[in-house]
Write a protein that holds these residues in place. Structure first.
Motif, short mmCIF file in Angstrom:
data_model
loop_
_atom_site.label_atom_id
_atom_site.label_comp_id
_atom_site.label_asym_id
_atom_site.label_seq_id
_atom_site.Cartn_x
_atom_site.Cartn_y
_atom_site.Cartn_z
N UNK A 21 21.77 37.43 40.53
CA UNK A 21 21.81 38.47 41.57
C UNK A 21 22.97 39.42 41.35
N UNK A 22 22.79 40.65 41.80
CA UNK A 22 23.86 41.66 41.71
C UNK A 22 25.03 41.28 42.62
N UNK A 23 26.22 41.69 42.19
CA UNK A 23 27.46 41.54 42.99
C UNK A 23 27.81 40.09 43.34
N UNK A 24 27.30 39.13 42.57
CA UNK A 24 27.62 37.74 42.87
C UNK A 24 28.92 37.34 42.17
N UNK A 25 29.46 36.20 42.59
CA UNK A 25 30.59 35.60 41.88
C UNK A 25 29.98 34.57 40.94
N UNK A 26 30.04 34.80 39.61
CA UNK A 26 29.42 33.82 38.69
C UNK A 26 30.07 32.45 38.83
N UNK A 32 37.01 30.75 39.46
CA UNK A 32 37.65 32.04 39.16
C UNK A 32 39.15 32.02 39.45
N UNK A 36 41.57 33.06 36.47
CA UNK A 36 42.65 34.05 36.62
C UNK A 36 44.01 33.43 36.30
N UNK B 58 28.01 37.22 31.79
CA UNK B 58 27.12 37.92 32.75
C UNK B 58 27.88 38.64 33.85
N UNK B 59 28.97 39.31 33.47
CA UNK B 59 29.73 40.06 34.48
C UNK B 59 29.17 41.46 34.70
N UNK B 61 26.64 42.58 36.05
CA UNK B 61 26.16 42.84 37.42
C UNK B 61 26.83 41.91 38.44
N UNK B 62 28.00 41.39 38.05
CA UNK B 62 28.73 40.49 38.97
C UNK B 62 29.52 41.32 39.98
N UNK B 63 30.28 40.62 40.81
CA UNK B 63 31.09 41.31 41.82
C UNK B 63 32.01 42.33 41.12
N UNK B 64 32.09 43.55 41.63
CA UNK B 64 32.85 44.60 40.92
C UNK B 64 34.32 44.25 40.69
N UNK B 65 34.97 43.51 41.59
CA UNK B 65 36.38 43.16 41.40
C UNK B 65 36.53 42.26 40.17
N UNK B 66 35.63 41.30 40.05
CA UNK B 66 35.70 40.38 38.90
C UNK B 66 35.44 41.15 37.61
N UNK B 69 38.39 43.50 36.78
CA UNK B 69 39.63 42.85 36.35
C UNK B 69 39.55 42.36 34.91
N UNK B 70 38.41 41.78 34.54
CA UNK B 70 38.28 41.29 33.16
C UNK B 70 38.15 42.47 32.19
#
Lengths: 205, 97
Positions: A21-26, A32, A36, B58-59, B61-66, B69-70
């Motif tokens: 899905x779009x905008x998800x946290x993988x 994460x 980080x 698979x970033x 289409x991931x959250x824009x902040x993640x 940042x990468x």
């Protein structure tokens, strides 16, 4: 021809349906935080490398030429290939192809073991050339960064083994495989860090 | 319209990464340190990092902040590689205790 079209459409629909899905946290938020933290840790090591390099230009120019570029290249190819295998495994789980996913994860383990073997051989080769961690500042930085990364590959491999065990136990489904995604992201992070380490230590003269 | 599945796309990304790694090794062996070699290596690091992050991880289409940042990390480090090559004395003066 119609059958081909139907098959192609089905494949396309499946690809769209199974795409993340779009905008998800993988994976999940927790992994994460770890990623980080790790990338900050390695970022500080890279900063130390850059600062040491500008103060000891000649030493950092000669250092990479004394290392075994073949070992460094083989390890880069192995880690990139391992990352590819993990990505394939995640794609297979999304498509309900669990047996194939398991094979991709075992291939990841094979590349990780190959990396650890080559790295160990490289350290032995270094010793034979009279290179160790206190030879000069370049090699101190080299051993600190490279061994730290070596440990990450070792315990990251343990996480991949856990993913294989969980996959075989039926713990992942096409709709719910957050844990596998989290482990995959961590493994890709290990690969990402090496993408920077390789040119810094082996290529840039 | 030809649709390339994500599964197939991974193959092309992997082949590209292999080619870039072998090119970097060739540069290390065959060329003397120069601005051009440093630029090529810096761009290679950026491209490899962005490919692994956006396609394998698979970033894309991931959250824009993640994602941001990468991606930023893999722009900053290559930038540092070039800056260190261009201005070593200045950076040494700035970091002398």
């Amino acid at each position: 021809m119609v059958a081909n079209c139907v098959a192609q459409t089905a494949l396309t629909v499946e690809t769209i349906e199974r795409a993340p899905k779009d905008n998800r946290v993988p994976g999940n938020e927790a992994v994460w935080v770890g990623i980080y933290a790790e990338m900050t840790e390695f970022g500080l090591m890279f900063l130390i490398y850059f600062i040491a390099k500008v103060h000891y230009l000649e030493m950092f120019s000669d250092g990479p030429r004394q290392l075994n570029i073949i070992a460094g290249t083989l390890n880069t190819l192995a880690l990139l290939s391992s990352s590819y295998c993990v990505a394939k495994a995640v794609a297979c789980v999304r498509a309900n192809r669990f047996k194939l996913a398991e094979r991709w994860l075992w291939a990841t383990i094979a590349f990780a073991v190959f990396y650890l073997f080559v790295k160990s051989w490289e350290y032995h080769w270094n010793q034979q050339q009279g290179i160790n961690s206190d030879t000069n500042l370049f090699f101190t930085v080299y051993y600190y960064i490279a061994f730290n990364h070596f440990l990450h590959v070792a315990w990251g491999g343990g996480a991949i083994l856990w993913a294989i065990f969980w996959l075989k136990s039926g713990g992942y489904t096409a709709d719910d495989h957050q844990g596998l995604e989290a482990i995959a992201c961590y493994w890709h992070m290990i690969d990402l860090v090496w993408i920077i380490i390789f040119p810094l230590l082996y290529v840039l003269g | 319209m030809q649709v390339i599945s994500h599964y197939r796309l991974l193959d092309y990304v992997w082949l590209t990464l292999m080619a870039m790694t072998i090119s970097s090794a060739f540069i290390a062996e065959a060329t003397e340190p120069s601005l051009w070699a440093t630029l090529i290596i810096a761009v290679t690091v950026a491209l490899k990092g962005l490919l692994v992050a956006n396609r394998f991880m698979e970033l894309h289409n991931a959250h824009p902040y993640i994602r941001a940042s990468i991606n930023f990390y893999f722009c900053l480090v290559p930038f540092m590689i070039v800056i260190v090559y261009l201005f070593p004395e200045f950076l040494a003066d700035m970091t002398r205790l």
